[in-house]
Write an enzyme that holds these catalytic residues in place. Structure first.
Site, PDB file in Angstrom:
ATOM      1  N   ASP A  19       2.849   2.421   2.441  1.00 28.22           N
ATOM      2  CA  ASP A  19       3.167   2.913   3.845  1.00 28.22           C
ATOM      3  C   ASP A  19       3.109   1.694   4.826  1.00 28.22           C
ATOM      4  OD1 ASP A  19       3.568   5.849   3.516  1.00 28.22           O
ATOM      5  OD2 ASP A  19       1.539   5.795   3.036  1.00 28.22           O
ATOM      6  N   CYS A  64       0.820  -1.257   0.089  1.00 36.15           N
ATOM      7  CA  CYS A  64      -0.047  -0.044   0.018  1.00 36.15           C
ATOM      8  C   CYS A  64       0.835   1.354   0.021  1.00 36.15           C
ATOM      9  CB  CYS A  64      -0.963   0.046   1.278  1.00 36.15           C
ATOM     10  SG  CYS A  64      -2.051  -1.335   1.366  1.00 36.15           S
ATOM     11  N   CYS A 123      -0.429  10.335   7.684  1.00 35.04           N
ATOM     12  CA  CYS A 123       0.889   9.689   8.007  1.00 35.04           C
ATOM     13  C   CYS A 123       1.062   9.628   9.256  1.00 35.04           C
ATOM     14  CB  CYS A 123       1.865  10.419   7.106  1.00 35.04           C
ATOM     15  SG  CYS A 123       1.724  10.357   5.420  1.00 35.04           S
ATOM     16  N   CYS A 157       6.434   7.974   3.454  1.00 32.96           N
ATOM     17  CA  CYS A 157       6.826   9.370   2.752  1.00 32.96           C
ATOM     18  C   CYS A 157       7.363  10.228   3.780  1.00 32.96           C
ATOM     19  CB  CYS A 157       5.229   9.877   2.481  1.00 32.96           C
ATOM     20  SG  CYS A 157       4.300  10.359   3.518  1.00 32.96           S
TER      21      CYS A 157
END
Length: 212
Positions: free
Chosen positions: A45, A43, A115, A68
């Site tokens: 992450d 996916c 995130c 990220c």
């Protein structure tokens, strides 16, 4: 997409370019007390957190991620939050929220706040794992949660976390959770909660809890 959606604070940039407490050895060489993993490389992450515990405090926190800049910075600052001043108690660490992480980063772009969820979820999983290895029940895990969708046992907190992870409309939320697809009684309440959380987290291009 305009460039201003990707503006990061100096603190985010610093933690991204100089991340703290990354696990630099193979996990077999690190004598951890608890491990938590969330997400999937497929996916895009994934976060793995390792903790050492002493006297019910987190004495060390190491991590690895496939993610990220925001995921890296969020977990880097989280590692500092839980290890400063001799280590944060397991109880307090278990209650850390994405909002607290974002506040310590001095804000995140609204389209990247999901995130910040990776680190705190992985930390809770690591604490759960610690108690499991001790063959003890985690006393900090809240079993008394408000259920919105009884058909699929989806709580108010589940909905909030889905919004933080990018479910900004009902179609996305429903596709991820199946909420409201059985009896449908929860749909109105779900949409109201969804709007409340979207308005809170995505009302500005840069989200900072201090402004709430």
């Amino acid at each position: 997409m305009s460039d201003d959606l990707w503006v990061y604070s100096d603190k985010v940039k610093n933690h991204f370019t100089n991340p703290k407490n990354i696990l630099e050895v193979d996990e077999k060489e690190y004598d951890y007390d608890g491990k938590g993993q969330v997400g999937s490389p497929a996916c895009g992450d994934m976060m793995v957190v390792y903790i050492k515990v002493e006297n019910q405090k987190i004495k060390d926190f190491k991590w690895k991620t496939f993610g990220c800049a925001s995921a890296i910075a969020s977990t880097s600052v989280l590692s500092e939050m839980v290890t400063r001043n001799g280590g944060m108690s397991l109880e307090k660490a278990y209650e850390i929220t994405p909002e607290q992480i974002i506040e310590n980063l001095e804000g995140l772009p609204a389209n990247k706040i999901h995130c910040s969820v990776l680190g705190d979820k992985a930390l809770r999983a690591a604490i759960d794992d610690y108690f499991k290895k001790q063959e003890k029940k985690n006393p900090y895990k809240d079993e008394d949660v408000e259920i919105v969708c009884e058909c699929f046992n989806i709580s108010k907190e589940d909905i909030r976390m889905e919004v933080l992870e990018g479910a900004t409309n009902f179609s996305i939320l429903q596709a991820r959770t199946k909420i409201g697809t059985q009896c449908g009684k929860c749909i109105d309440k779900t949409k109201k909660l969804l709007k409340e959380y979207v308005d809170k987290y995505y009302k500005e291009k840069i989200y900072n809890p201090e402004k709430d």
